[in-house]
Design an enzyme around this catalytic site. Sequence first.
Site, PDB file in Angstrom:
ATOM      1  N   SER A 237       0.834  -1.197   0.000  1.00  0.00           N
ATOM      2  CA  SER A 237       0.000   0.000   0.000  1.00  0.00           C
ATOM      3  C   SER A 237       0.873   1.254   0.000  1.00  0.00           C
ATOM      4  CB  SER A 237      -0.905   0.009   1.227  1.00  0.00           C
ATOM      5  OG  SER A 237      -0.137   0.272   2.380  1.00  0.00           O
ATOM      6  N   LYS A 238       0.203   2.373   0.058  1.00  0.00           N
ATOM      7  CA  LYS A 238       0.949   3.651  -0.039  1.00  0.00           C
ATOM      8  C   LYS A 238       1.998   3.836   1.060  1.00  0.00           C
ATOM      9  CE  LYS A 238      -3.543   3.446  -0.260  1.00  0.00           C
ATOM     10  NZ  LYS A 238      -3.825   2.150  -0.820  1.00  0.00           N
ATOM     11  N   ARG A 239       1.809   3.158   2.172  1.00  0.00           N
ATOM     12  CA  ARG A 239       2.766   3.334   3.257  1.00  0.00           C
ATOM     13  C   ARG A 239       4.127   2.726   2.936  1.00  0.00           C
ATOM     14  NH1 ARG A 239       2.020   0.054   6.838  1.00  0.00           N
ATOM     15  NH2 ARG A 239       0.440  -1.424   6.177  1.00  0.00           N
TER      16      ARG A 239
END
Length: 471
Positions: A237-239
Amino acid sequence: MRADQQVMNQSPRVRFAPSPTGVLHIGGARTALYNWLLARGSGGTMVLRIEDTDRERSTPENVAQILEALAWLELDWDEGPLSQAERSDRHRARIAELVEAGAAYPDTATSEDVRAFKRAHGNAGYRGEPRPGEGAAIRLRVPNAGETVVDDLIRGPVRFENRLQDDFVIARGDGTPLYNFAVAVDDAEMRISDVIRGDDHLSNTPKQLLVLRALRCEPPRYAHLPLLHGPDGKKLSKRHGAASVQELREAGYLPAAVRNYLALLGWGADDDTTFMPTSELIERFSIERVGRASAVFDERKLRWLNGRFMREMPLDAYVEAAAAQLEREGHPEVPGDRERLRAACAIAQEKAQTLSELWPLVRFLFEPPLEDPKAWSKVMRDGAGPNLEAALEALRTAEPFDSTTLEAELSALVERLGVKARDVYQPLRVAITGTTVSPGIFDSLAALGRQRALERVEAAVERLRDRSDSG
RNA sequence: GGCCCCGUGGUGUACUGGUCCAGCACGCGGCCCUUUCAAGGCCGAAGAGCGGGUUCGAAUCCCGUCGGGGCUACCA
């Protein structure tokens, strides 16, 4: 005309079907790539279909971003982009067919009703009955007996018991068709032969198979790719840093390197091939060799691969890529000076692993030297002043002022002075670039040109003299 | 909870019963080269989740277990 006849024994028709609910993720990019590799390697057809039936989350901006990301990756398609939402009439027609045939029915049951049913029936799939009414959804009739098996190209047969499957909703109360129905219809009507998509769709596949069966359509083959995970083992994910194609581009990666790296995430040609140009990827890729376990995206390996592509790239292409990157980074004046940019690329090509590492290495050719106090205090001391003055003479007389001559002159100087090479070269480097890291010193001097090199070294000598006078 | 998928070093993978006391690549450590940083060369540490079976023999087959993941919407 029948779909199943088209599907068999023909060159494959594949589709990439992103839903525009966000930017194109690395996982999505890999799915697109695998579809594309299969199509391009077999004379097949690639269809791009935008699954925009989520009225809330789908936006034109996201569609544009996805198209842009695919363009950057240089993944093209033969048909589309098609909008799934725009095919709504087809879906509705098919739903009407099913309702008429009794294979689907209107039902006003709420999700709470469904939960209650399942509780009362030991987790068995929900079974309703025609209950037309205000806002009734349409449900597909699922048989109790038997099982639906997904004969997956990667995983082999995967079995799902029908009795556990709900009579699931295929159209909302307002008549709009739902994803699992629309996908099945579209794949059939577009005569898709091979559905290659993420593992997260494996559990949806029996639903789609059930739809297809109700519609009397021959299903495509399915291949479910293992998902990509972040370094922490969780779904990517974006993290997890550069998780979107957009970010990869900004980080200075080459599309060809990204393609190579992504191809290797879940697939391998053989034991010892990792560096592969796209042509080789196309030639060697096969769905059968795709692995079953999820993979972790590791940017460090991408960096290494990217470095290899950077080093092996023809200079002309390198200059183009560099120009695009520098423009993106906000140095629009640099690409304009092609002559100098080319010289800069020539000396920096083997140094940079990503395009974004280029500017720090060559900025001294376009701007005055950097002010780096640490570099000065580390290098500009003891004999630095006298050594630079001595080097000045070599810079004045070297003829021609090129890398080879400079190397000869300066190493002769080092010899004469009886000092270590670094005691001359590092001060020179700091004098002309302001930093301790740069391309090769002779290359750097030559690229700068005699006049600017002299100016900078003279200025450094002055500065050192002032400092020792006052100190 | 139910259903489904997956499990080789830190990461990506090779090898589907013997040729594997497990190969390659990234990363990591050391050394060499060397004008910095890279690149390059050499060397090294590091792995079959666990437990049972089957078999003369298992990383490879079976069962269990543990762990990770996905799905479980009138989202896609």
